[in-house]
Design a protein around this motif. Structure first.
Motif, PDB file in Angstrom:
ATOM      1  N   LEU A  31      63.139  36.655  46.100  1.00  0.00           N
ATOM      2  CA  LEU A  31      63.870  35.403  45.895  1.00  0.00           C
ATOM      3  C   LEU A  31      63.508  34.786  44.546  1.00  0.00           C
ATOM      4  O   LEU A  31      64.380  34.283  43.826  1.00  0.00           O
ATOM      5  CB  LEU A  31      63.574  34.420  47.039  1.00  0.00           C
ATOM      6  CG  LEU A  31      64.423  33.148  47.039  1.00  0.00           C
ATOM      7  CD1 LEU A  31      65.910  33.467  47.136  1.00  0.00           C
ATOM      8  CD2 LEU A  31      64.015  32.208  48.182  1.00  0.00           C
ATOM      9  N   ARG A 181      63.984  50.897  58.879  1.00  0.00           N
ATOM     10  CA  ARG A 181      65.011  50.090  59.541  1.00  0.00           C
ATOM     11  C   ARG A 181      66.323  50.093  58.761  1.00  0.00           C
ATOM     12  O   ARG A 181      67.402  50.207  59.321  1.00  0.00           O
ATOM     13  CB  ARG A 181      64.535  48.635  59.697  1.00  0.00           C
ATOM     14  CG  ARG A 181      63.375  48.456  60.656  1.00  0.00           C
ATOM     15  CD  ARG A 181      62.912  47.021  60.634  1.00  0.00           C
ATOM     16  NE  ARG A 181      62.594  46.577  59.280  1.00  0.00           N
ATOM     17  CZ  ARG A 181      62.635  45.323  58.852  1.00  0.00           C
ATOM     18  NH1 ARG A 181      62.966  44.360  59.687  1.00  0.00           N
ATOM     19  NH2 ARG A 181      62.325  45.011  57.615  1.00  0.00           N
TER      20      ARG A 181
ATOM     21  N   VAL B  13      68.424  31.379  50.547  1.00  0.00           N
ATOM     22  CA  VAL B  13      68.436  32.827  50.324  1.00  0.00           C
ATOM     23  C   VAL B  13      69.877  33.329  50.226  1.00  0.00           C
ATOM     24  O   VAL B  13      70.223  34.104  49.322  1.00  0.00           O
ATOM     25  CB  VAL B  13      67.684  33.561  51.463  1.00  0.00           C
ATOM     26  CG1 VAL B  13      67.941  35.069  51.382  1.00  0.00           C
ATOM     27  CG2 VAL B  13      66.192  33.273  51.396  1.00  0.00           C
ATOM     28  N   THR B  16      71.523  32.453  46.992  1.00  0.00           N
ATOM     29  CA  THR B  16      70.976  33.209  45.858  1.00  0.00           C
ATOM     30  C   THR B  16      71.413  34.672  45.902  1.00  0.00           C
ATOM     31  O   THR B  16      71.839  35.235  44.890  1.00  0.00           O
ATOM     32  CB  THR B  16      69.434  33.121  45.845  1.00  0.00           C
ATOM     33  OG1 THR B  16      69.057  31.748  45.919  1.00  0.00           O
ATOM     34  CG2 THR B  16      68.856  33.739  44.596  1.00  0.00           C
ATOM     35  N   SER B  38      77.294  46.031  53.312  1.00  0.00           N
ATOM     36  CA  SER B  38      76.113  46.547  54.025  1.00  0.00           C
ATOM     37  C   SER B  38      74.861  46.496  53.144  1.00  0.00           C
ATOM     38  O   SER B  38      73.763  46.222  53.627  1.00  0.00           O
ATOM     39  CB  SER B  38      76.358  47.975  54.503  1.00  0.00           C
ATOM     40  OG  SER B  38      76.663  48.811  53.412  1.00  0.00           O
ATOM     41  N   LEU B  39      75.030  46.741  51.843  1.00  0.00           N
ATOM     42  CA  LEU B  39      73.861  46.688  50.951  1.00  0.00           C
ATOM     43  C   LEU B  39      73.356  45.250  50.811  1.00  0.00           C
ATOM     44  O   LEU B  39      72.151  44.986  50.860  1.00  0.00           O
ATOM     45  CB  LEU B  39      74.222  47.263  49.579  1.00  0.00           C
ATOM     46  CG  LEU B  39      74.522  48.770  49.557  1.00  0.00           C
ATOM     47  CD1 LEU B  39      75.121  49.181  48.216  1.00  0.00           C
ATOM     48  CD2 LEU B  39      73.257  49.576  49.828  1.00  0.00           C
ATOM     49  N   VAL B  42      71.403  44.140  53.892  1.00  0.00           N
ATOM     50  CA  VAL B  42      69.992  44.546  53.930  1.00  0.00           C
ATOM     51  C   VAL B  42      69.170  43.704  52.943  1.00  0.00           C
ATOM     52  O   VAL B  42      68.046  43.299  53.244  1.00  0.00           O
ATOM     53  CB  VAL B  42      69.860  46.057  53.627  1.00  0.00           C
ATOM     54  CG1 VAL B  42      68.400  46.451  53.458  1.00  0.00           C
ATOM     55  CG2 VAL B  42      70.511  46.866  54.728  1.00  0.00           C
ATOM     56  N   GLU B  43      69.757  43.407  51.796  1.00  0.00           N
ATOM     57  CA  GLU B  43      69.026  42.580  50.821  1.00  0.00           C
ATOM     58  C   GLU B  43      68.783  41.173  51.385  1.00  0.00           C
ATOM     59  O   GLU B  43      67.709  40.587  51.182  1.00  0.00           O
ATOM     60  CB  GLU B  43      69.802  42.516  49.504  1.00  0.00           C
ATOM     61  CG  GLU B  43      68.968  41.930  48.377  1.00  0.00           C
ATOM     62  CD  GLU B  43      69.632  42.024  47.002  1.00  0.00           C
ATOM     63  OE1 GLU B  43      70.789  42.467  46.919  1.00  0.00           O
ATOM     64  OE2 GLU B  43      68.986  41.632  46.022  1.00  0.00           O
ATOM     65  N   PHE B  46      65.952  41.482  53.941  1.00  0.00           N
ATOM     66  CA  PHE B  46      64.662  41.642  53.239  1.00  0.00           C
ATOM     67  C   PHE B  46      64.195  40.297  52.674  1.00  0.00           C
ATOM     68  O   PHE B  46      63.020  39.938  52.764  1.00  0.00           O
ATOM     69  CB  PHE B  46      64.800  42.622  52.064  1.00  0.00           C
ATOM     70  CG  PHE B  46      64.789  44.083  52.442  1.00  0.00           C
ATOM     71  CD1 PHE B  46      64.319  44.502  53.672  1.00  0.00           C
ATOM     72  CD2 PHE B  46      65.243  45.048  51.540  1.00  0.00           C
ATOM     73  CE1 PHE B  46      64.296  45.859  54.007  1.00  0.00           C
ATOM     74  CE2 PHE B  46      65.220  46.399  51.857  1.00  0.00           C
ATOM     75  CZ  PHE B  46      64.755  46.801  53.096  1.00  0.00           C
ATOM     76  N   THR B  47      65.122  39.578  52.057  1.00  0.00           N
ATOM     77  CA  THR B  47      64.722  38.355  51.356  1.00  0.00           C
ATOM     78  C   THR B  47      64.376  37.233  52.339  1.00  0.00           C
ATOM     79  O   THR B  47      63.455  36.445  52.100  1.00  0.00           O
ATOM     80  CB  THR B  47      65.836  37.913  50.382  1.00  0.00           C
ATOM     81  OG1 THR B  47      66.296  39.037  49.665  1.00  0.00           O
ATOM     82  CG2 THR B  47      65.330  36.879  49.393  1.00  0.00           C
ATOM     83  N   GLU B  49      63.124  37.761  55.321  1.00  0.00           N
ATOM     84  CA  GLU B  49      61.820  38.171  55.867  1.00  0.00           C
ATOM     85  C   GLU B  49      60.688  37.772  54.910  1.00  0.00           C
ATOM     86  O   GLU B  49      59.659  37.237  55.331  1.00  0.00           O
ATOM     87  CB  GLU B  49      61.802  39.690  56.096  1.00  0.00           C
ATOM     88  CG  GLU B  49      62.659  40.129  57.267  1.00  0.00           C
ATOM     89  CD  GLU B  49      62.603  41.630  57.512  1.00  0.00           C
ATOM     90  OE1 GLU B  49      62.978  42.054  58.606  1.00  0.00           O
ATOM     91  OE2 GLU B  49      62.172  42.377  56.601  1.00  0.00           O
ATOM     92  N   GLU B  50      60.904  38.050  53.629  1.00  0.00           N
ATOM     93  CA  GLU B  50      59.885  37.729  52.617  1.00  0.00           C
ATOM     94  C   GLU B  50      59.665  36.223  52.532  1.00  0.00           C
ATOM     95  O   GLU B  50      58.528  35.741  52.458  1.00  0.00           O
ATOM     96  CB  GLU B  50      60.372  38.274  51.273  1.00  0.00           C
ATOM     97  CG  GLU B  50      59.616  37.786  50.058  1.00  0.00           C
ATOM     98  CD  GLU B  50      60.441  37.990  48.789  1.00  0.00           C
ATOM     99  OE1 GLU B  50      60.386  39.090  48.240  1.00  0.00           O
ATOM    100  OE2 GLU B  50      61.138  37.041  48.369  1.00  0.00           O
ATOM    101  N   PHE B  56      62.512  41.159  61.323  1.00  0.00           N
ATOM    102  CA  PHE B  56      63.521  41.331  62.365  1.00  0.00           C
ATOM    103  C   PHE B  56      63.375  42.726  62.962  1.00  0.00           C
ATOM    104  O   PHE B  56      62.883  43.654  62.311  1.00  0.00           O
ATOM    105  CB  PHE B  56      64.933  41.191  61.770  1.00  0.00           C
ATOM    106  CG  PHE B  56      65.238  39.819  61.211  1.00  0.00           C
ATOM    107  CD1 PHE B  56      65.451  38.742  62.068  1.00  0.00           C
ATOM    108  CD2 PHE B  56      65.308  39.608  59.848  1.00  0.00           C
ATOM    109  CE1 PHE B  56      65.744  37.470  61.553  1.00  0.00           C
ATOM    110  CE2 PHE B  56      65.598  38.354  59.327  1.00  0.00           C
ATOM    111  CZ  PHE B  56      65.806  37.278  60.183  1.00  0.00           C
ATOM    112  N   ALA B  58      64.677  46.377  64.186  1.00  0.00           N
ATOM    113  CA  ALA B  58      65.684  47.301  63.662  1.00  0.00           C
ATOM    114  C   ALA B  58      66.972  47.209  64.474  1.00  0.00           C
ATOM    115  O   ALA B  58      68.072  47.258  63.916  1.00  0.00           O
ATOM    116  CB  ALA B  58      65.140  48.724  63.689  1.00  0.00           C
ATOM    117  N   LEU B  61      69.436  44.283  63.483  1.00  0.00           N
ATOM    118  CA  LEU B  61      69.891  44.092  62.090  1.00  0.00           C
ATOM    119  C   LEU B  61      71.409  44.023  61.987  1.00  0.00           C
ATOM    120  O   LEU B  61      71.964  43.183  61.288  1.00  0.00           O
ATOM    121  CB  LEU B  61      69.372  45.223  61.185  1.00  0.00           C
ATOM    122  CG  LEU B  61      67.879  45.264  60.895  1.00  0.00           C
ATOM    123  CD1 LEU B  61      67.591  46.225  59.751  1.00  0.00           C
ATOM    124  CD2 LEU B  61      67.329  43.892  60.560  1.00  0.00           C
TER     125      LEU B  61
END
Lengths: 568, 82
Positions: A31, A181, B13, B16, B38-39, B42-43, B46-47, B49-50, B56, B58, B61
Motif C-alpha cells: 500500500l 492460495r 486499499v 489505491t 482476477s489479478l 488477488v492484489e 494481498f494488500t 491482508e498486509e 483470508f 483460500a 477468496l
C-alpha cells in the motif's frame, strides 16, 4: 538555469530522500508503494516479458523503484506460454524471462530444463540485441539449486544474459516465499512478500544495471553518516560507531573491492580528520581507502566537482552520501547530475547500498581492483611527468607495455563496458551491448582489438578498444574508446596505430576512415582524430590514407613495449 | 479495531489498488467494476491482508467479490465490533 528549475532539482532530490524509508525498508509494504507518485520526469524504456505466470503483481509496484532511478517501463507481455515461443511484438531495451519453473518439474529434469532453456535463450539472442534477464527459481530445494546452477552457466555461454536471483529472495523469506492460495485464481505461486522484493530487485538493481553502466564513485560525508556525532564538537573519542555503522563501512569497502572509488566530502578541519583516523582504529574505513578527498569548511558542491575531476569521472557517475538535507539541496542545484543518498540512519543507508541504482547487479570485472590501484598510482605518474626532461623520457621512465589482442571472446564484457562507460576518448558513442560486441567478434569482416596497459607503477588492465570493420578498400574504425585512466601517458597514438597495423594485416585496405560523433565530453577524441588525420572530423568522420611505415616510424621514437596476445 | 476502522482501511486499499474514488458509504461490487479483474482481486486481497495484519482462507477468496463482503470477513477475523 532558471530559478524555477533550480528549485525543482532540490525538491526532486528531497522527495527522493522521503521515499527512501519506503523503498529500502526491511519489510516492504504494497500500500505504501502504490501511493508513491514521482513528481519528476522519468525516462521510458521498453521491457518485454516472456512468461508462463503473472508478472502483474510485480509490475504494479515496479514503478516507484524505477522512478527513484529516473526511469519508467513500458511493458509488453507474452501470453502465458510454457513453450516459450518468444512471440512478443515491439522493440525491447530489456528482455525478461519470468517463469514458474514448477510447471516443468514433472516433465523435465533440471539438466534437461536448462538445455531446453539454453536453446530458447539463444533463439532470443539471435533476434534481440537487448540485455536478457532470466529470473531464476525462487525455491531452495536440491532440484531448484541444480536448476539455478545450470542457469548461471547459461549466462556464461550466451552474451548479454544476467540471472536475477529470486533464489536469494527465497532464501531470505523461507516459508513465506510461496503462497499457493492465489494460484487457483492467477496461476501465480509467489507470495506478495516475494513479489514486492522481486519488484525492488528488478526496479532498483537489475533493470538499471541492464540499461546503464555502473556508478564510478561514492563521496561520503563523515559526521552523522559514517558514525554518530560531530567530529569538531565531540572529538574522535566521543563519536559513536554502532554495529550498523560498522556494517555500512564494511559494505563500502566491498564496493571498493568491486572497483567503485570511495571519496570523502567533509566539512571539517583536515587536522581533526587526521586525528579521527589516528585515534579510532575501530573504523573499518582507513585513509588509504579514499581515492580522493575534499575536507574543508566550504560548500560541498565545489568539493564534489574537484573529487570528480581528480578521479577523472563525470559528476553523473558520482553518488554523494550525506545526512544533511540542506547540503543535499544545495548540491542538487549546484552540481546537477550527481546522484544522492540521504544517510538518515545507518541501517537504512547500509541496506540502500545493496539496492541503490547503478551500484549492484554488474558482473565482477577483471579490472575492478586495478582501477582503484591505478588512480592511486596516477599521483606518482604526475610527479614523474613534472620531473622528466621530455615526453619520451617520461614514457621511458614509466616502462610502458601495451598488449594487443584481437577478437578475444574473454574480453567481451570489458569491451562492452568500455563502449558504454567511456565519455572523453570515445569517437562514436555506439554504446555497444554485449550482444552487439559478440556479433562483431563473430563477423569475419570485423576486428575488435582490446588494448591492455601496464607500467612500472600499476597494471591498468584493458584500457582501450577499437571496433574495426572492412568495407571494400577501407578499414572503418566504427568506434575507438580509451579509458581516461590511460590518457595523460601519451600512448593514444601508439594504441591506435599499432591496433590499425595489426587489423590491416588481416583486412587489407588502402584507407582508414574514423567514424565520429560529437558528444558532451569527447573533446579529447575529437582533438586526437584532428591531430591523427591532419584535419578535424566532420559528420562523416575523417579518413586517412594508410601509410604502412607509420607504425614503424612511431615506435622508433616512442619508448613503448608492444606485446601481441593470442587466445580466445 | 472497530468495524468502521476496518471499513476505512479496506476503502483506502480499494481506492489505491483500483485507482478510483469511492463514494462514502457506497458498496462496490466486482461485477460492476471493470478494473477489478482476477489479478486485481488477488492484489486487493494481498494488500488488505498486509494493511490489517490478517489472512483470508483460500476457500473464500473467490467469494469476497464486493467491498461489503471484504469488510465483513476482515471485521470477523479481527473481532471488530461496533
Amino acid at each position: 538555469m532558471s530559478q524555477e528549475a533550480v528549485l525543482d532539482l532540490a525538491a526532486i532530490w528531497l522527495r527522493r530522500a522521503e521515499w527512501q524509508p519506503t523503498l529500502f525498508a526491511n519489510e516492504l509494504r504494497r500500500l505504501d508503494l502504490l501511493k508513491l507518485e514521482p513528481g519528476w520526469p522519468c525516462e521510458p524504456f521498453h521491457l518485454r516479458i516472456h512468461r508462463n505466470q503473472a508478472f502483474e503483481f510485480v509490475a504494479s509496484v515496479l514503478g516507484p523503484f524505477l522512478a527513484f532511478g529516473g526511469r519508467r517501463a513500458e511493458i509488453a507481455y507474452s501470453d502465458y506460454d510454457d513453450s516459450l515461443a518468444l512471440h512478443v511484438e515491439g522493440r525491447a531495451d530489456v528482455d525478461l524471462l519470468w517463469l514458474d519453473f514448477e510447471r516443468y518439474r514433472d516433465r523435465l529434469a533440471p539438466r534437461e530444463l536448462v538445455a531446453w532453456l539454453l536453446e530458447r535463450v539463444q533463439s532470443l539472442r539471435a533476434r534481440s540485441e537487448a540485455p536478457i534477464l532470466v529470473a531464476d527459481c525462487a525455491a531452495t530445494d536440491a532440484a531448484a539449486q541444480e536448476l539455478n546452477d545450470g542457469l548461471r552457466n547459461l549466462a556464461q555461454v550466451v552474451p548479454g544474459v544476467r540471472i536475477v536471483p529470486l533464489s536469494q529472495i527465497g532464501a531470505e523469506l523461507g516459508a513465506r516465499t510461496f503462497d499457493r492460495r492465489a494460484a487457483r485464481v492467477t496461476g501465480m505461486t509467489l507470495s506478495d512478500a516475494a513479489c514486492l522484493r522481486a519488484a525492488r530487485a528488478l526496479g532498483l538493481v537489475w533493470l538499471p544495471a541492464a540499461l546503464a553502466p555502473r556508478l564510478k564513485a561514492i563521496a561520503l560525508d563523515l559526521d552523522n553518516t559514517l558514525y554518530s556525532g560531530v567530529l569538531g564538537e565531540d572529538g574522535p573519542a566521543g563519536l559513536q560507531l554502532t554495529a550498523m555503522h560498522l556494517e555500512l563501512q564494511r559494505k563500502l569497502l566491498r564496493l571498493r573491492e568491486q572497483g567503485v572509488f570511495l571519496a570523502l566530502a567533509s566539512r571539517n578541519e583536515k587536522v581533526d580528520v587526521d586525528r579521527l583516523f589516528a585515534e579510532r582504529p575501530d573504523m573499518p574505513l582507513r585513509p588509504e581507502h579514499f581515492s580522493a578527498t575534499s575536507i574543508a569548511f566550504r560548500a560541498k558542491a565545489s568539493g564534489l566537482r574537484e573529487i570528480a575531476a581528480e578521479l577523472r569521472i563525470g559528476v553523473d557517475a558520482l553518488l554523494f552520501v550525506e545526512d544533511n538535507p540542506g547540503e543535499m539541496a544545495v548540491v542538487a542545484t549546484e552540481v546537477p547530475g550527481v546522484k544522492m543518498l540521504h544517510a538518515a540512519d545507518p541501517a537504512l543507508t547500509a541496506r540502500a547500498l545493496d539496492f541503490y541504482p547503478g551500484l549492484q547487479g554488474y558482473p565482477p570485472g577483471r579490472d575492478d581492483l586495478r582501477r582503484v590501484a591505478d588512480v592511486a598510482a596516477s599521483a606518482q605518474r604526475e610527479q614523474a611527468a613534472r620531473s622528466a626532461q621530455s615526453p619520451e623520457a617520461y614514457l621511458r621512465s614509466l616502462e610502458v607495455v601495451l598488449t594487443f589482442a584481437t577478437n578475444r571472446r574473454a574480453d567481451l564484457e570489458r569491451l562492452a563496458e568500455l563502449s558504454n562507460k567511456t565519455n572523453q576518448f570515445n569517437t562514436a558513442f555506439l554504446r555497444l551491448s554485449e550482444a552487439q560486441v559478440a556479433k562483431r567478434l563473430a563477423d569475419p569482416l570485423c576486428r575488435t582489438i582490446s588494448v591492455s596497459l601496464r607500467d612500472r607503477l600499476s597494471d591498468s588492465g584493458i584500457v582501450g578498444a577499437l571496433f574495426l570493420r572492412q568495407a571494400s578498400s577501407t578499414l572503418v574504425a566504427d568506434e575507438i574508446v580509451i579509458s581516461c585512466r590511460a590518457l595523460g601517458r601519451n600512448v593514444e597514438h601508439a594504441i591506435v596505430t599499432e591496433a590499425l597495423r595489426r587489423a590491416l594485416e588481416e583486412l587489407p585496405a588502402s584507407e582508414v576512415r574514423f567514424a565520429f560523433r560529437e558528444g558532451p565530453r569527447n573533446g579529447p577524441a575529437r582533438a586526437f582524430l584532428a591531430e591523427y588525420a591532419g584535419r578535424a572530423p566532420g559528420a562523416d568522420g575523417v579518413s586517412v590514407s594508410w601509410d604502412p611505415g607509420r607504425a614503424a616510424r612511431l615506435f622508433e621514437r616512442l619508448p613503448v613495449t608492444v606485446v601481441h596476445e593470442e587466445g580466445s | 479495531m472497530t468495524r468502521a476502522e476496518v471499513e476505512k482501511s479496506v476503502r483506502e486499499v480499494m481506492q489505491t489498488v483500483l485507482g478510483r474514488s469511492l463514494a462514502a458509504g457506497a458498496d462496490l461490487r466486482r461485477v460492476d467494476e471493470p478494473a477489478w479483474d482476477s489479478l486485481k482481486h488477488v492484489e486487493l486481497i494481498f494488500t488488505i491482508e498486509e494493511t490489517l495484519g490478517l489472512q483470508f482462507d483460500a476457500e473464500e477468496l473467490g467469494e469476497l467479490d464486493s467491498l461489503g463482503k471484504l469488510v465483513a470477513s476482515a471485521a470477523r477475523r479481527l473481532g471488530a465490533g461496533g
